[in-house]
Motif scaffolding. Structure first.
Motif, PDB file in Angstrom:
ATOM      1  N   VAL A  54     -15.827  17.443   4.113  1.00 24.38           N
ATOM      2  CA  VAL A  54     -15.022  16.261   4.433  1.00 24.38           C
ATOM      3  C   VAL A  54     -14.743  16.271   5.940  1.00 24.38           C
ATOM      4  O   VAL A  54     -14.024  17.140   6.438  1.00 24.38           O
ATOM      5  N   LYS A  55     -15.349  15.345   6.640  1.00 28.12           N
ATOM      6  CA  LYS A  55     -15.123  15.235   8.074  1.00 28.12           C
ATOM      7  C   LYS A  55     -13.697  14.794   8.334  1.00 28.12           C
ATOM      8  O   LYS A  55     -13.217  13.824   7.749  1.00 28.12           O
ATOM      9  N   GLY A  56     -12.996  15.519   9.182  1.00 29.48           N
ATOM     10  CA  GLY A  56     -11.611  15.187   9.490  1.00 29.48           C
ATOM     11  C   GLY A  56     -11.486  13.866  10.224  1.00 29.48           C
ATOM     12  O   GLY A  56     -12.478  13.265  10.650  1.00 29.48           O
ATOM     13  N   GLY A  57     -10.271  13.433  10.406  1.00 35.28           N
ATOM     14  CA  GLY A  57     -10.036  12.172  11.100  1.00 35.28           C
ATOM     15  C   GLY A  57      -8.600  11.729  10.938  1.00 35.28           C
ATOM     16  O   GLY A  57      -7.753  12.455  10.418  1.00 35.28           O
ATOM     17  N   THR A  58      -8.333  10.520  11.386  1.00 39.39           N
ATOM     18  CA  THR A  58      -7.002   9.935  11.306  1.00 39.39           C
ATOM     19  C   THR A  58      -6.970   8.884  10.203  1.00 39.39           C
ATOM     20  O   THR A  58      -7.897   8.094  10.060  1.00 39.39           O
ATOM     21  N   PHE A  59      -5.921   8.914   9.394  1.00 38.42           N
ATOM     22  CA  PHE A  59      -5.764   7.902   8.355  1.00 38.42           C
ATOM     23  C   PHE A  59      -4.291   7.696   8.056  1.00 38.42           C
ATOM     24  O   PHE A  59      -3.429   8.445   8.529  1.00 38.42           O
ATOM     25  N   ILE A  60      -3.999   6.664   7.291  1.00 38.37           N
ATOM     26  CA  ILE A  60      -2.624   6.366   6.890  1.00 38.37           C
ATOM     27  C   ILE A  60      -2.433   6.844   5.467  1.00 38.37           C
ATOM     28  O   ILE A  60      -3.064   6.319   4.536  1.00 38.37           O
ATOM     29  N   ILE A  61      -1.600   7.842   5.288  1.00 38.13           N
ATOM     30  CA  ILE A  61      -1.316   8.330   3.942  1.00 38.13           C
ATOM     31  C   ILE A  61      -0.322   7.386   3.286  1.00 38.13           C
ATOM     32  O   ILE A  61       0.625   6.907   3.918  1.00 38.13           O
ATOM     33  N   GLY A  62      -0.562   7.092   2.019  1.00 41.11           N
ATOM     34  CA  GLY A  62       0.287   6.160   1.304  1.00 41.11           C
ATOM     35  C   GLY A  62      -0.360   4.798   1.164  1.00 41.11           C
ATOM     36  O   GLY A  62      -1.480   4.559   1.644  1.00 41.11           O
ATOM     37  N   ASP A  63       0.328   3.903   0.505  1.00 43.16           N
ATOM     38  CA  ASP A  63      -0.201   2.585   0.167  1.00 43.16           C
ATOM     39  C   ASP A  63       0.105   1.581   1.267  1.00 43.16           C
ATOM     40  O   ASP A  63       1.233   1.109   1.402  1.00 43.16           O
ATOM     41  N   SER A  64      -0.901   1.240   2.052  1.00 41.27           N
ATOM     42  CA  SER A  64      -0.736   0.246   3.117  1.00 41.27           C
ATOM     43  C   SER A  64      -1.563  -1.000   2.841  1.00 41.27           C
ATOM     44  O   SER A  64      -1.968  -1.720   3.752  1.00 41.27           O
ATOM     45  N   GLY A  65      -1.839  -1.251   1.545  1.00 35.12           N
ATOM     46  CA  GLY A  65      -2.558  -2.455   1.167  1.00 35.12           C
ATOM     47  C   GLY A  65      -4.054  -2.336   1.370  1.00 35.12           C
ATOM     48  O   GLY A  65      -4.584  -1.260   1.612  1.00 35.12           O
ATOM     49  N   ASP A 101      -5.677  -9.115   2.327  1.00 39.02           N
ATOM     50  CA  ASP A 101      -4.741 -10.049   1.707  1.00 39.02           C
ATOM     51  C   ASP A 101      -3.517  -9.386   1.084  1.00 39.02           C
ATOM     52  O   ASP A 101      -2.469 -10.015   0.954  1.00 39.02           O
ATOM     53  N   LEU A 102      -3.664  -8.132   0.682  1.00 39.44           N
ATOM     54  CA  LEU A 102      -2.588  -7.471  -0.055  1.00 39.44           C
ATOM     55  C   LEU A 102      -1.814  -6.508   0.841  1.00 39.44           C
ATOM     56  O   LEU A 102      -2.397  -5.631   1.466  1.00 39.44           O
ATOM     57  N   GLN A 103      -0.496  -6.679   0.873  1.00 40.57           N
ATOM     58  CA  GLN A 103       0.337  -5.763   1.642  1.00 40.57           C
ATOM     59  C   GLN A 103       0.377  -4.391   0.980  1.00 40.57           C
ATOM     60  O   GLN A 103       0.379  -3.367   1.656  1.00 40.57           O
ATOM     61  N   TYR A 104       0.413  -4.389  -0.365  1.00 37.50           N
ATOM     62  CA  TYR A 104       0.420  -3.141  -1.128  1.00 37.50           C
ATOM     63  C   TYR A 104      -0.564  -3.255  -2.288  1.00 37.50           C
ATOM     64  O   TYR A 104      -0.783  -4.337  -2.835  1.00 37.50           O
ATOM     65  N   LEU A 105      -1.135  -2.125  -2.666  1.00 40.74           N
ATOM     66  CA  LEU A 105      -2.007  -2.071  -3.828  1.00 40.74           C
ATOM     67  C   LEU A 105      -1.259  -1.612  -5.068  1.00 40.74           C
ATOM     68  O   LEU A 105      -1.779  -1.698  -6.182  1.00 40.74           O
ATOM     69  N   THR A 106      -0.060  -1.090  -4.908  1.00 44.52           N
ATOM     70  CA  THR A 106       0.780  -0.649  -6.020  1.00 44.52           C
ATOM     71  C   THR A 106       2.190  -1.178  -5.796  1.00 44.52           C
ATOM     72  O   THR A 106       2.502  -1.734  -4.741  1.00 44.52           O
ATOM     73  N   ASN A 107       3.039  -0.995  -6.781  1.00 44.64           N
ATOM     74  CA  ASN A 107       4.468  -1.255  -6.553  1.00 44.64           C
ATOM     75  C   ASN A 107       5.260   0.035  -6.702  1.00 44.64           C
ATOM     76  O   ASN A 107       6.389   0.054  -7.173  1.00 44.64           O
ATOM     77  N   VAL A 136       1.087   4.327 -14.049  1.00 49.52           N
ATOM     78  CA  VAL A 136      -0.062   3.434 -13.989  1.00 49.52           C
ATOM     79  C   VAL A 136       0.437   2.031 -13.635  1.00 49.52           C
ATOM     80  O   VAL A 136       1.067   1.363 -14.435  1.00 49.52           O
ATOM     81  N   ILE A 137       0.175   1.599 -12.421  1.00 51.56           N
ATOM     82  CA  ILE A 137       0.663   0.318 -11.942  1.00 51.56           C
ATOM     83  C   ILE A 137      -0.475  -0.395 -11.232  1.00 51.56           C
ATOM     84  O   ILE A 137      -1.005   0.108 -10.248  1.00 51.56           O
ATOM     85  N   GLN A 138      -0.846  -1.556 -11.713  1.00 49.79           N
ATOM     86  CA  GLN A 138      -1.986  -2.301 -11.181  1.00 49.79           C
ATOM     87  C   GLN A 138      -3.205  -1.374 -11.149  1.00 49.79           C
ATOM     88  O   GLN A 138      -3.575  -0.785 -12.146  1.00 49.79           O
TER      89      GLN A 138
END
Length: 341
Positions: free
Chosen positions: A44-55, A59-65, A301-303
């Motif tokens: 797994v090549k390292g890198g920068t990402f956003i942990i958590g649900d950022s949509g 179109d979607l602000q969140y993928l879960t509630n 289990v949500i969406q």
């Protein structure tokens, strides 16, 4: 606290078992486990990402509630390797037997969820099913043992590593499987029933399911007993990792704290320094929790955002699987005194 006594006992058992089994057959099995592990690791090549649900970034602000995973944090990870499949009973029992933690040669059933000492560990029920470690400590020690055997730095993944890998290096995906494929839950059930032993007439629990039966979905969606489908049953994600959603829930190394993401270190976070969330365990003393991922059938289990769902389990909880990571940045391990590779 009683749970500290349990941890101490587990630690003493592990320390006392840090020598080889001196059994050629066992050593052959262990060698096979170590060799197989080399083909069971995905870079797994390292890198920068956003942990958590950022949509979905569109179109979607969140993928879960799930509110706690909507508090996100941008973090950076180094390169690492992670198991392609969850650790199996065959691999886990090889460790227990090799380190003299489990009398696998005795003609008795063990407390390890129906895994019998006189069973065929090359059968699908052993060789291919995900192991259920009897505690977080035991899962951690298996990965540590694997490191001793290979000379590399193995450990349980951090929560950040697990999510980064499950999301194919941080992609904004609905679930850890085929990209953009709609989630279809597999209705596989164990189907256990009770029969009487023809000789003793004692009632006996029989597993009626077939772990080799074809899947009819891409994730396990019903609450299951300790028996799971064979590893690799569910489609791989973009990195080639199987069962990141579905099959066994998985331990990671972090202590569990609700809404912890905003507090995470920005580089290679490892979670809270100490346990800050406590839970009643069978109405006895409070016990600390560790993070568990693949929380699909744990009530969240949500969406279609199961890849983001997280939970915490008491560290002595036994209904949990795991996989290991190899941390490249930590380099080679020195061989501990009294431990041969």
């Amino acid at each position: 606290m009683w749970y500290r006594k349990i941890i101490l006992c587990l630690t003493l058992i592990v320390v006392s078992g840090c020598t080889n089994s001196n059994n050629p057959q066992v050593e052959k099995i262990i060698s096979r486990v170590v060799d197989n592990n080399n083909t069971n690791m995905v870079f797994v090549k390292g890198g920068t990402f956003i942990i958590g649900d950022s949509g979905d970034g569109k179109d979607l602000q969140y993928l879960t509630n799930i509110s706690e995973v909507q508090e996100t944090k941008e973090i950076k990870l180094d390169d690492f390797y992670i198991n392609k499949y969850e650790v199996t009973w065959f691999e886990y029992i090889a460790y227990l037997k090799g380190e003299k933690l489990f009398d696998y040669d005795s003609n008795q059933s063990s407390r390890y969820f129906g895994i019998k000492s006189d069973g065929d560990i090359l059968s699908p029920n052993y060789h291919l099913r995900p192991a259920m470690a009897e505690s977080w400590e035991s899962a951690k020690e298996y990965c540590k043992w694997l490191g001793f055997k290979t000379g590399d730095s193995y450990a349980l993944p951090t929560e950040a590593q697990w999510e980064y890998a499950a999301r194919s290096r941080g992609e904004k995906v609905f679930h850890a499987g085929e990209l953009n494929a709609p989630l279809k839950l597999d209705n596989y059930m164990r189907g256990e029933y009770i029969v009487k032993d023809p000789k003793t007439k004692n009632p006996e629990l029989v597993d009626a399911s077939d772990p080799l039966a074809p899947v009819n979905g891409n994730a396990l969606g019903e609450f299951q007993s300790n028996y799971k489908r064979i590893v690799g049953s569910y489609p791989a994600n973009g990195l080639g990792l199987h069962d990141m959603v579905g099959n066994a829930q998985e331990w990671v190394s972090d202590w569990y704290e609700i809404g912890y993401y905003p507090k995470m270190n920005t580089i290679n976070p490892t979670g809270p320094e100490k346990a800050v969330v406590w839970a009643k365990f069978r109405e006895r003393d409070s016990v600390p929790k560790k993070v568990v991922r693949d929380w699909l059938y744990g009530g969240s289990v949500i969406q279609h955002g199961e890849v983001y769902a997280r939970g915490g389990k008491p560290i002595i909880n036994s209904n949990t699987g795991f996989r290991c990571v190899k941390n490249i940045s930590q380099g080679k391990l020195s061989t501990p005194k009294g431990q041969s590779l």
